[in-house]
Design a protein around this motif. Structure first.
Motif, mmCIF file in Angstrom:
data_model
loop_
_atom_site.group_PDB
_atom_site.id
_atom_site.type_symbol
_atom_site.label_atom_id
_atom_site.label_comp_id
_atom_site.label_asym_id
_atom_site.label_seq_id
_atom_site.Cartn_x
_atom_site.Cartn_y
_atom_site.Cartn_z
ATOM 1 N N GLU A 1 -3.780 -21.013 -34.016
ATOM 2 C CA GLU A 1 -4.001 -21.137 -32.578
ATOM 3 C C GLU A 1 -4.333 -19.791 -31.944
ATOM 4 O OE1 GLU A 1 -0.631 -23.183 -30.931
ATOM 5 O OE2 GLU A 1 -1.237 -25.110 -31.803
ATOM 6 N N THR A 2 -3.745 -18.725 -32.465
ATOM 7 C CA THR A 2 -4.047 -17.389 -31.941
ATOM 8 C C THR A 2 -5.485 -16.998 -32.243
ATOM 9 O OG1 THR A 2 -1.733 -16.708 -32.189
ATOM 10 C CG2 THR A 2 -3.365 -14.962 -31.979
ATOM 11 N N LYS B 1 -11.915 -16.161 -33.189
ATOM 12 C CA LYS B 1 -12.006 -15.431 -34.452
ATOM 13 C C LYS B 1 -11.668 -16.304 -35.659
ATOM 14 C CE LYS B 1 -11.106 -10.845 -32.505
ATOM 15 N NZ LYS B 1 -10.231 -9.637 -32.537
ATOM 16 N N LEU B 2 -11.820 -17.593 -35.506
ATOM 17 C CA LEU B 2 -11.582 -18.469 -36.646
ATOM 18 C C LEU B 2 -12.646 -18.245 -37.721
ATOM 19 C CD1 LEU B 2 -10.616 -21.818 -34.893
ATOM 20 C CD2 LEU B 2 -9.156 -20.493 -36.429
ATOM 21 N N PRO B 3 -12.273 -18.351 -39.001
ATOM 22 C CA PRO B 3 -13.260 -18.191 -40.076
ATOM 23 C C PRO B 3 -14.158 -19.416 -40.209
ATOM 24 C CG PRO B 3 -11.131 -18.757 -40.991
ATOM 25 C CD PRO B 3 -10.915 -18.565 -39.514
ATOM 26 N N GLN C 1 -14.837 -28.242 -26.873
ATOM 27 C CA GLN C 1 -15.513 -26.999 -26.489
ATOM 28 C C GLN C 1 -16.666 -26.649 -27.436
ATOM 29 O OE1 GLN C 1 -12.400 -24.038 -26.204
ATOM 30 N NE2 GLN C 1 -11.176 -25.341 -24.883
ATOM 31 N N GLY C 2 -16.968 -27.536 -28.387
ATOM 32 C CA GLY C 2 -18.083 -27.301 -29.294
ATOM 33 C C GLY C 2 -17.800 -26.277 -30.361
ATOM 34 N N LYS C 3 -16.531 -26.055 -30.681
ATOM 35 C CA LYS C 3 -16.177 -25.011 -31.653
ATOM 36 C C LYS C 3 -16.001 -25.545 -33.066
ATOM 37 C CE LYS C 3 -14.093 -21.974 -28.213
ATOM 38 N NZ LYS C 3 -12.921 -21.172 -27.810
ATOM 39 N N MET C 4 -16.140 -26.863 -33.226
ATOM 40 C CA MET C 4 -16.002 -27.477 -34.544
ATOM 41 C C MET C 4 -17.230 -28.340 -34.828
ATOM 42 S SD MET C 4 -12.023 -28.571 -33.992
ATOM 43 C CE MET C 4 -11.847 -29.582 -35.450
ATOM 44 N N VAL C 5 -17.719 -28.283 -36.049
ATOM 45 C CA VAL C 5 -18.866 -29.095 -36.444
ATOM 46 C C VAL C 5 -18.438 -30.565 -36.518
ATOM 47 C CG1 VAL C 5 -20.486 -29.591 -38.319
ATOM 48 C CG2 VAL C 5 -19.996 -27.218 -37.680
ATOM 49 N N LYS D 1 -19.500 -22.000 -34.789
ATOM 50 C CA LYS D 1 -20.064 -20.695 -34.461
ATOM 51 C C LYS D 1 -20.656 -20.010 -35.684
ATOM 52 C CE LYS D 1 -18.728 -16.247 -32.384
ATOM 53 N NZ LYS D 1 -17.601 -15.477 -31.783
ATOM 54 N N THR D 2 -20.026 -20.209 -36.858
ATOM 55 C CA THR D 2 -20.458 -19.510 -38.070
ATOM 56 C C THR D 2 -21.173 -20.439 -39.052
ATOM 57 O OG1 THR D 2 -18.268 -19.886 -39.035
ATOM 58 C CG2 THR D 2 -18.629 -17.786 -37.895
#
Length: 444
Positions: A91-92, A98-100, A117-121, A335-336
Motif C-alpha cells: 500500500e505504501t 512505485k509499484l513494480p 485509477q487505471g493503475k492495473m491492467v 504504468k510499466t
C-alpha cells in the motif's frame, strides 16, 4: 507494532486517494497488447507467498527459460511472506506510484481503488488477448473479481476448503458428520464430554476464525450479504448477522475451539489435529501433503476424512458451494506494462499451469491434470475430485472484503465474542458502528 502498521496503511490509503486527483501517472489499463520492440531488462514481482513454495519456484524456472532466448531479461522476486508486513509495503508503494511491474493483491477495497485509477491492467482483457482466458476455472477467476464483476488479478492457484475430521474421535463421542452448521455446538459439547478438543484453530493469524463468521450468512443470505455489510448497506443487527453472531457465541459457550486458541499458531493447530488431539480442522487443499499422504502420523492416518461446509435449514446456497479460493492474485502494473512484460506473461502463463499441476496441486486452469503423488492416500484424489462438482456461488473470505479498519476490529471482536468477553449484543453494536464510521471512506 500492529498500531504502527495500521497507521501506515491508513496513510497509504489517504495518499492513494490524493494521487487519484492528479492521475498518478498511470498508463492505459485496457491496452493489453502494446506495440514496439521487446527490450529485455529486469522486471520485478512484489510477492506475498512462501519463499520456497511452488508458485515462486515455478516462476523462477520459467523466467530462467525465458531469459535463455531473451538475454538481459531477469525476474526479480521481492518476497514478503508475512501478510501484514506485505500489505504495508504494497500500500505504501502504491500510494507513491512505485509499484513494480507485477504485484500480489487480493480483491480488496484498496485494490479496487487502484483499478479505478487505471493503475492495473485489465486482467480479463489480457487473458483473452493471450488466448488463455477460457482455460481458467470460473471459480478461480470469480474469486479475483471486484464487486462489479471486473477482473484485474490473475489467479496462480486454486484451493478448496474442507472440515477435516477424525473418524475415531467422532465414534468415541458418538457422533456422525454434521448435516447442518447448527449441529456444531452440540457436537462440540459431546466431544468435550468425551475428553476431546473439538476443533483445532489457528487463532494467532485471526483469519481462520473470520472464516467461521462468513459461514452462516452465506448459507442464510448468500454471498451478497457481505457485499452489502462492508458498504454499510446491511448490518450485523440484521437477521443473517444475528444468526452468525449468536452461532459464534454458542461455539464459544460449547468450547468448540482449542483451549487458549487465541495464542495458538498455524503449525500448532495443524499438529493438534494430525496428532489426534483434536477432532476437526477447517483448512484447505494446500495442506493435502500433510493430510492425505504417508507423511500423516500413522496413528491417525486411517481415521482422517473430510466433509464440506454443512448447509442449514432453508439455505439459499447449495452443499457444493463453499470456500474455493484462488489465493492472492497477481496484478500487472499499467504504468510499466510494455511489449516485454506482455511477451513474458504470454510465455509464463502458457507454461505455468502444467508445471503447477505437476506439484500435486490444483491448477487455476482446467486444461491440465494434477499429478497425484506416489505417497498419496485415497483421500488425496477424493479431495481433488471435489473441484469438478462446484456450484456457482462461493464464499469470499471477509478479510479481503471489509475496509482495513473494520476488518481489524472484526478480528479482535470475534476473539472476544467466542471467548465470552463480550456479549452478542455488544459485538453487534461495536461492529455496526465501526463499519458505519469507516466504510464510507472506502466505498464511495
Amino acid at each position: 507494532m500492529k498500531k504502527l502498521m495500521r497507521t501506515a496503511a491508513v496513510a497509504a490509503a489517504a495518499a492513494l486517494a490524493l494521487s487519484a486527483c492528479g492521475g498518478g501517472g498511470a498508463g492505459s489499463a485496457s491496452n493489453v497488447n502494446p506495440t514496439g520492440d521487446i527490450k529485455p531488462r529486469q522486471i520485478s514481482w512484489l510477492l506475498s507467498r512462501p519463499a520456497d513454495g511452488a508458485v515462486i519456484n515455478i516462476m523462477k524456472k520459467i523466467a530462467d527459460e525465458y531469459a535463455q532466448t531473451h538475454p538481459g531479461f531477469s525476474l526479480n522476486l521481492i518476497t514478503t511472506p508475512d501478510r501484514p508486513s506485505y500489505i504495508q509495503k504494497y500500500e505504501t508503494l502504491a500510494a507513491a506510484n512505485k509499484l513494480p511491474e507485477l504485484f500480489d493483491t487480493d480483491a480488496t477495497p484498496f485494490a479496487q481503488q487502484l483499478a479505478k485509477q487505471g493503475k492495473m491492467v485489465d486482467a480479463e482483457k489480457l487473458l483473452k488477448d493471450l488466448g488463455v482466458y477460457d482455460t481458467y476455472r470460473p471459480a478461480a477467476l470469480n474469486y479475483q473479481r471486484f464487486d462489479d464483476g471486473s477482473l484485474y488479478m490473475i489467479p496462480m492457484q486454486f484451493e478448496l476448503e474442507f472440515f477435516w475430521y477424525n473418524k475415531a474421535l467422532f465414534q468415541k463421542a458418538g457422533l456422525t458428520v454434521p448435516t447442518s452448521l447448527d449441529d456444531l455446538p452440540a457436537a462440540c459439547t459431546a466431544l468435550r464430554k468425551a475428553g476431546i478438543t473439538p476443533i483445532a484453530l489457528d487463532g494467532q493469524d485471526q483469519w481462520p476464525l473470520e472464516r467461521y463468521a462468513a459461514y452462516q450468512p452465506f448459507r442464510q443470505a448468500g454471498p451478497d450479504y457481505v457485499t452489502s455489510l462492508k458498504k454499510n448497506q446491511a448490518k450485523f443487527a440484521d437477521a443473517p448477522g444475528q444468526k452468525t453472531v449468536n452461532w459464534l457465541s454458542s461455539l464459544g459457550q460449547s468450547k468448540c475451539f482449542s483451549d487458549g486458541f487465541s495464542s495458538q499458531g498455524y503449525s500448532d493447530a495443524q499438529n493438534q489435529f494430525t496428532s489426534g488431539q483434536a477432532a476437526m480442522y477447517n483448512i484447505g487443499t494446500w495442506e493435502l501433503s500433510s493430510l492425505a499422504t504417508d507423511k500423516l502420523n500413522p496413528a491417525v492416518g486411517s481415521d482422517v476424512d473430510f466433509f464440506t461446509l454443512p448447509t442449514t435449514s432453508g439455505s439459499v446456497t447449495a452443499a457444493n458451494e463453499y470456500v474455493s479460493p484462488s489465493g492472492i492474485g497477481m496484478a500487472v502494473n499499467a504504468k510499466t506494462y510494455d511489449p516485454l512484460v506482455a511477451d513474458f506473461l504470454k510465455f509464463a502463463l502458457t507454461k505455468y499451469p502444467a508445471e503447477y499441476a505437476a506439484t500435486g496441486a490444483l491448477a487455476p486452469t482446467t486444461n491440465v491434470q494434477t499429478t497425484i503423488p506416489a505417497n498419496a492416500t485415497p483421500l488425496y484424489k477424493k479431495a481433488l475430485d471435489k473441484a469438478t462438482d462446484l456450484g456457482t456461488k462461493q464464499i469470499m473470505p471477509w478479510d479481503t472484503q471489509l475496509d482495513p479498519t473494520s476488518n481489524t476490529r472484526l478480528q479482535q471482536e470475534l476473539t472476544l465474542l467466542v471467548q465470552g468477553n463480550v456479549s452478542p449484543s455488544e459485538f453487534t453494536s461495536t461492529m455496526d458502528s465501526t463499519i458505519a464510521q469507516n466504510a464510507p471512506k472506502f466505498f464511495k
